[in-house]
Design a protein around this motif. Structure first.
Motif, PDB file in Angstrom:
ATOM      1  N   SER A  95      14.241 -19.802 -27.423  1.00  7.50           N
ATOM      2  CA  SER A  95      15.374 -20.411 -26.729  1.00  7.50           C
ATOM      3  C   SER A  95      15.245 -20.250 -25.223  1.00  7.50           C
ATOM      4  O   SER A  95      14.552 -19.355 -24.725  1.00  7.50           O
ATOM      5  CB  SER A  95      16.691 -19.790 -27.211  1.00  7.50           C
ATOM      6  N   GLN A  97      17.980 -20.420 -21.914  1.00  8.20           N
ATOM      7  CA  GLN A  97      19.376 -20.535 -21.492  1.00  8.20           C
ATOM      8  C   GLN A  97      19.424 -21.099 -20.070  1.00  8.20           C
ATOM      9  O   GLN A  97      18.914 -20.492 -19.139  1.00  8.20           O
ATOM     10  CB  GLN A  97      20.055 -19.161 -21.526  1.00  8.20           C
ATOM     11  N   HIS A 126      19.560 -24.144 -24.476  1.00  8.40           N
ATOM     12  CA  HIS A 126      20.997 -23.897 -24.564  1.00  8.40           C
ATOM     13  C   HIS A 126      21.615 -24.072 -23.176  1.00  8.40           C
ATOM     14  O   HIS A 126      21.184 -23.424 -22.213  1.00  8.40           O
ATOM     15  CB  HIS A 126      21.276 -22.477 -25.073  1.00  8.40           C
TER      16      HIS A 126
END
Length: 304
Positions: A95, A97, A126
Motif C-alpha cells: 500500500s 498512503q 490509499h
C-alpha cells in the motif's frame, strides 16, 4: 543506562498515560489494567528517580515540574516511535498512503487515477483527504501533494518534487452576466462581486495585466478552499480567479465559463513530498513517474 531504561519501561508507559490524562482512572482504562496497577507503577518510578512526578490532591492530580519535563520528552519520543513503526509497517506492504486536499483530488487527481490503477494493479493507493500540511510529520501518510508558494525546505528529512504550476483566469456561471453590465470587457468586472481564494493580491495582479485602471478589488468574500470557491462561482455568487489546471472539466461541461482570455501565472505550485525512505520505494517511484507524465499533459487536453 539502557538496562535501567528497560527496567522502567512499564513505569514510563503508565506514567505517560496518567500524565496525559491527569487521571489514574482514565490511564487504567486506556491501558486495560486496574487503577491500583497504574498507581503502583508510577510510585515505583518515582522511588527509582527519588522525585515526585505528580502533585496528589483529593480527587485530582497535577504534574510536578519534574513530571512535566518527563512527559514532554516521553510524548515526543512515543510519537516518533509510532511514526517509525507505521512507516516500517507500510514498507512491508504493497500500500501507499497519499495525502491530498479534497479540491486537488476531485478536480485533478481522481479523473486520472484509473489509468494508474490499470497500469499498477499491485499497488494499493490509499488517499487521505486533508487540508493539513503535516500529514507526513504525523505519520498519517507516506507522501503528500501540497500547494505552496515556495520549495518545501527540510534538508535531509524531506524529498520534494515540483509537479506543476498553473494560470489563473476569471471564471463564473454562464448566466451571471446582467444586460445592464455585459461582460464584454474586463472593466465590466467593477459591477460584479469578486471572489477571493487567499487574498486580494491575485485579483490586483490580474486587473493590472488586463489593463483595468484603478480597479477596486478590496471587497468580496475570501474563501480559502478551491472547491468552495468554485462552487460559489457556479452558483452565481460572483467571479472567481480559477486555477485553470483544476477547472478544465467545469469549462468543458459548461458549468463555468471564461468571460476573458487574459490569465496570469499563479504564485504557487503543486509539489509532491515524501520522506527520503519512501522516495526509494519502487511503488512510490511508479507513482512519481505517473504524476510527472500527467503533469506534462495540459489540463484542457485531458479527457474529462
Amino acid at each position: 543506562m539502557r538496562r535501567n531504561l528497560a527496567h522502567h519501561h512499564n513505569g514510563l508507559r503508565f506514567f505517560e498515560s496518567a500524565a496525559r490524562h491527569l487521571s489514574f482512572t482514565r490511564a487504567a482504562e486506556e491501558l486495560c489494567v486496574t487503577q491500583a496497577a497504574v498507581s503502583h507503577q508510577v510510585r515505583a518510578l518515582e522511588e527509582a528517580l527519588a522525585l515526585q512526578l505528580f502533585e496528589r490532591r483529593p480527587r485530582q492530580v497535577n504534574l510536578s515540574p519534574a513530571g512535566a519535563r518527563l512527559l514532554a520528552v516521553l510524548s515526543s519520543s512515543f510519537d516518533q516511535i509510532e511514526s517509525v513503526l507505521n512507516e516500517l509497517k507500510r514498507q512491508g506492504s504493497s500500500s501507499l498512503q497519499l495525502a491530498v486536499t479534497p479540491s486537488f483530488s476531485s478536480r485533478w487527481l481522481m479523473p486520472r487515477l484509473p489509468m494508474f490503477w490499470d497500469a499498477h494493479p499491485d499497488i494499493e493507493l490509499h488517499l487521505h483527504h486533508t487540508a493539513q500540511g503535516d500529514a507526513l510529520a504525523r505519520g498519517a501518510a507516506d507522501a503528500a501533494i501540497i500547494w505552496t508558494n515556495s520549495k518545501p525546505e527540510k534538508p535531509g528529512r524531506l524529498w520534494a518534487q515540483r509537479l506543476f504550476g498553473t494560470t489563473l483566469s476569471p471564471v463564473c456561471a454562464p448566466g451571471l452576466a446582467r444586460p445592464d453590465a455585459p461582460l464584454s470587457t474586463p472593466d465590466a468586472l467593477r459591477h460584479y462581486p469578486l471572489l477571493h481564494e487567499d487574498s486580494i493580491e491575485d485579483w490586483q495582479r490580474w486587473m493590472l495585466a488586463a489593463g483595468v485602471a484603478d480597479a477596486q478589488v478590496q471587497h468580496g468574500p475570501v474563501i480559502d478552499d478551491s472547491n468552495a470557491l468554485l462552487m460559489a462561482a457556479m452558483s452565481g455568487r460572483g467571479v472567481a480567479l480559477g486555477r485553470l489546471a483544476l477547472v478544465a472539466d467545469d469549462l468543458r461541461s459548461g458549468r463555468l465559463i471564461r468571460p476573458f482570455e487574459c490569465s496570469i501565472e499563479a504564485d504557487g505550485a503543486y509539489w509532491l513530498i515524501a520522506s527520503p525512505a519512501t522516495a526509494e520505494q519502487p511503488r512510490f517511484k511508479a507513482l512519481v513517474a505517473f504524476l510527472q507524465a500527467e503533469a506534462k499533459t495540459p489540463a484542457e487536453h485531458h479527457p474529462g
